[in-house]
Motif scaffolding. Structure first.
Motif, mmCIF file in Angstrom:
data_model
loop_
_atom_site.group_PDB
_atom_site.id
_atom_site.type_symbol
_atom_site.label_atom_id
_atom_site.label_comp_id
_atom_site.label_asym_id
_atom_site.label_seq_id
_atom_site.Cartn_x
_atom_site.Cartn_y
_atom_site.Cartn_z
ATOM 1 N N LYS A 142 -52.479 -10.848 75.113
ATOM 2 C CA LYS A 142 -53.201 -9.724 76.025
ATOM 3 C C LYS A 142 -52.268 -10.311 77.301
ATOM 4 C CE LYS A 142 -57.015 -8.073 78.032
ATOM 5 N NZ LYS A 142 -58.552 -8.062 77.859
ATOM 6 N N PHE A 143 -52.194 -11.334 77.813
ATOM 7 C CA PHE A 143 -51.554 -11.752 78.943
ATOM 8 C C PHE A 143 -49.911 -11.584 78.853
ATOM 9 C CE2 PHE A 143 -48.574 -15.060 80.503
ATOM 10 C CZ PHE A 143 -48.834 -15.025 81.865
ATOM 11 N N PHE A 144 -49.443 -11.613 77.610
ATOM 12 C CA PHE A 144 -47.806 -11.463 77.440
ATOM 13 C C PHE A 144 -47.547 -9.921 77.912
ATOM 14 C CE2 PHE A 144 -44.510 -10.336 74.601
ATOM 15 C CZ PHE A 144 -43.215 -10.717 75.520
ATOM 16 N N MET A 145 -48.387 -8.981 76.924
ATOM 17 C CA MET A 145 -48.270 -7.662 76.847
ATOM 18 C C MET A 145 -48.509 -6.869 78.413
ATOM 19 S SD MET A 145 -46.742 -6.836 74.222
ATOM 20 C CE MET A 145 -46.909 -5.180 74.417
ATOM 21 N N ASN A 146 -49.696 -7.337 78.897
ATOM 22 C CA ASN A 146 -50.235 -6.995 80.145
ATOM 23 C C ASN A 146 -49.624 -7.471 81.556
ATOM 24 O OD1 ASN A 146 -51.740 -5.217 78.685
ATOM 25 N ND2 ASN A 146 -53.351 -6.453 78.631
ATOM 26 N N GLU A 147 -49.390 -8.549 81.399
ATOM 27 C CA GLU A 147 -48.909 -9.199 82.786
ATOM 28 C C GLU A 147 -47.392 -9.729 82.627
ATOM 29 O OE1 GLU A 147 -51.571 -12.045 84.527
ATOM 30 O OE2 GLU A 147 -53.194 -11.243 83.198
ATOM 31 N N LEU A 148 -47.056 -10.592 81.824
ATOM 32 C CA LEU A 148 -45.938 -11.323 81.919
ATOM 33 C C LEU A 148 -44.703 -10.282 81.481
ATOM 34 C CD1 LEU A 148 -44.100 -13.868 82.157
ATOM 35 C CD2 LEU A 148 -44.591 -14.536 79.634
ATOM 36 N N LEU A 149 -44.812 -9.513 80.224
ATOM 37 C CA LEU A 149 -43.525 -8.781 79.941
ATOM 38 C C LEU A 149 -43.287 -7.710 81.099
ATOM 39 C CD1 LEU A 149 -41.763 -7.930 77.463
ATOM 40 C CD2 LEU A 149 -43.489 -6.508 76.624
ATOM 41 N N PRO A 150 -44.487 -6.886 81.548
ATOM 42 C CA PRO A 150 -43.705 -6.104 82.522
ATOM 43 C C PRO A 150 -43.100 -6.613 83.633
ATOM 44 C CG PRO A 150 -46.042 -5.669 81.993
ATOM 45 C CD PRO A 150 -45.732 -6.911 81.251
ATOM 46 N N LYS A 151 -43.343 -7.848 84.049
ATOM 47 C CA LYS A 151 -42.643 -8.749 85.091
ATOM 48 C C LYS A 151 -41.262 -8.919 84.727
ATOM 49 C CE LYS A 151 -44.660 -11.667 87.804
ATOM 50 N NZ LYS A 151 -45.614 -12.879 88.528
ATOM 51 N N LYS A 174 -55.461 -17.951 65.954
ATOM 52 C CA LYS A 174 -55.675 -16.621 66.101
ATOM 53 C C LYS A 174 -56.608 -16.562 67.402
ATOM 54 C CE LYS A 174 -56.981 -12.204 64.585
ATOM 55 N NZ LYS A 174 -56.867 -11.262 65.723
ATOM 56 N N LYS A 175 -57.481 -17.631 67.711
ATOM 57 C CA LYS A 175 -58.496 -17.144 68.700
ATOM 58 C C LYS A 175 -57.656 -17.386 70.225
ATOM 59 C CE LYS A 175 -60.067 -22.108 68.610
ATOM 60 N NZ LYS A 175 -61.005 -23.031 68.788
ATOM 61 N N ILE A 176 -56.768 -18.286 70.158
ATOM 62 C CA ILE A 176 -55.626 -18.511 71.313
ATOM 63 C C ILE A 176 -54.672 -17.489 71.362
ATOM 64 C CG2 ILE A 176 -53.898 -20.042 72.507
ATOM 65 C CD1 ILE A 176 -55.445 -22.161 71.110
ATOM 66 N N LEU A 177 -54.187 -16.904 70.182
ATOM 67 C CA LEU A 177 -53.170 -15.892 70.315
ATOM 68 C C LEU A 177 -53.751 -14.500 70.971
ATOM 69 C CD1 LEU A 177 -50.380 -14.651 68.997
ATOM 70 C CD2 LEU A 177 -51.707 -14.187 66.705
ATOM 71 N N ASP A 178 -54.844 -14.354 70.602
ATOM 72 C CA ASP A 178 -55.286 -13.011 71.172
ATOM 73 C C ASP A 178 -55.219 -12.972 72.489
ATOM 74 O OD1 ASP A 178 -55.660 -11.994 68.476
ATOM 75 O OD2 ASP A 178 -57.865 -12.467 68.548
ATOM 76 N N ILE A 179 -55.707 -14.182 73.288
ATOM 77 C CA ILE A 179 -55.856 -14.242 74.673
ATOM 78 C C ILE A 179 -54.282 -14.065 75.452
ATOM 79 C CG2 ILE A 179 -56.269 -15.741 76.400
ATOM 80 C CD1 ILE A 179 -58.610 -16.854 74.554
ATOM 81 N N ASP A 236 -42.513 -14.562 72.825
ATOM 82 C CA ASP A 236 -43.114 -13.806 71.635
ATOM 83 C C ASP A 236 -43.023 -14.694 70.221
ATOM 84 O OD1 ASP A 236 -44.020 -11.316 70.236
ATOM 85 O OD2 ASP A 236 -41.936 -11.425 69.297
ATOM 86 N N GLN A 237 -41.719 -15.590 70.204
ATOM 87 C CA GLN A 237 -41.655 -16.207 69.218
ATOM 88 C C GLN A 237 -42.651 -17.581 69.322
ATOM 89 O OE1 GLN A 237 -39.458 -16.063 66.290
ATOM 90 N NE2 GLN A 237 -39.551 -13.893 67.093
ATOM 91 N N ALA A 238 -42.855 -18.133 70.177
ATOM 92 C CA ALA A 238 -43.791 -19.219 70.634
ATOM 93 C C ALA A 238 -45.282 -18.539 70.340
ATOM 94 C CB ALA A 238 -43.763 -19.554 71.907
ATOM 95 N N LEU A 239 -45.592 -17.585 70.556
ATOM 96 C CA LEU A 239 -47.077 -17.096 70.142
ATOM 97 C C LEU A 239 -47.186 -16.915 68.638
ATOM 98 C CD1 LEU A 239 -47.172 -13.632 72.343
ATOM 99 C CD2 LEU A 239 -48.411 -15.894 72.806
ATOM 100 N N GLN A 240 -46.345 -17.067 67.711
ATOM 101 C CA GLN A 240 -46.483 -17.230 66.305
ATOM 102 C C GLN A 240 -46.846 -18.444 65.948
ATOM 103 O OE1 GLN A 240 -43.029 -15.637 64.427
ATOM 104 N NE2 GLN A 240 -42.812 -13.933 65.896
ATOM 105 N N TYR A 241 -46.873 -19.568 66.754
ATOM 106 C CA TYR A 241 -47.430 -20.904 66.268
ATOM 107 C C TYR A 241 -48.857 -20.941 66.948
ATOM 108 C CZ TYR A 241 -42.796 -22.076 65.842
ATOM 109 O OH TYR A 241 -41.322 -22.141 65.175
ATOM 110 N N LEU A 242 -49.613 -20.166 67.669
ATOM 111 C CA LEU A 242 -50.777 -20.386 68.039
ATOM 112 C C LEU A 242 -51.863 -19.831 66.968
ATOM 113 C CD1 LEU A 242 -50.085 -18.946 71.592
ATOM 114 C CD2 LEU A 242 -50.179 -21.387 70.858
#
Length: 147
Positions: free
Chosen positions: A109-118, A101-106, A93-99
């Motif tokens: 979505k991956f973080f919330m829908n795939e990685l975080l639940p796992k 906007k165009k990469i951040l949105d993608i 989550d902290q690393a996402l703050q370095y991206l």
């Protein structure tokens, strides 16, 4: 020297790493405690450098327990919070703050829908290090020291 203001409990949430002179701080807190008074500390082990330049150090629960013992606090208990998969979630989550906007949105979505639940599933299921039995990877800890 004024003993007018005394406390039964002093709560220090997420702050110790911002105190440059921690020994003096804990000595002075002890003076503020009533007999059998307690200090409750919540402190992160994993955290980005923040509020620069006033982010000084990180204690392990063992290091902070040693300081309390050396200062004459009587009973010290601590509890670790979170585990390695919480740490991964936080760091990602902290690393996402370095991206940008165009990469951040993608990536969000991956973080919330795939990685975080796992990671949440793993956090609940896998509690012990299978390679090093005397190792742990908590996100943070709480400690209580009694005067």
């Amino acid at each position: 020297k004024d003993n007018k203001y005394k406390a039964d409990l002093i709560i220090i949430p997420n702050l110790i790493h911002h105190i440059p002179y921690h020994l003096a701080f804990f000595k002075n807190l002890k003076k503020l405690l009533n007999k059998n008074g307690k200090i409750y500390v919540f402190e992160p082990l994993v955290r980005e450098l923040h509020q620069a330049p006033d982010d000084y150090l990180r204690f392990t629960p063992f290091g902070l327990s040693k300081i309390f013992t050396d200062l004459g606090y009587q009973k010290i208990n601590f509890q670790q919070e979170g585990g390695p998969f919480s740490v991964i979630s936080y760091c990602y989550d902290q690393a996402l703050q370095y991206l940008p906007k165009k990469i951040l949105d993608i990536e969000k979505k991956f973080f919330m829908n795939e990685l975080l639940p796992k990671l949440e599933k793993y956090e609940k299921k896998y509690k012990k290090n299978l390679k090093r039995s005397h190792s742990s990877f908590p996100m943070s800890y709480s400690i209580i020291a009694k005067k």
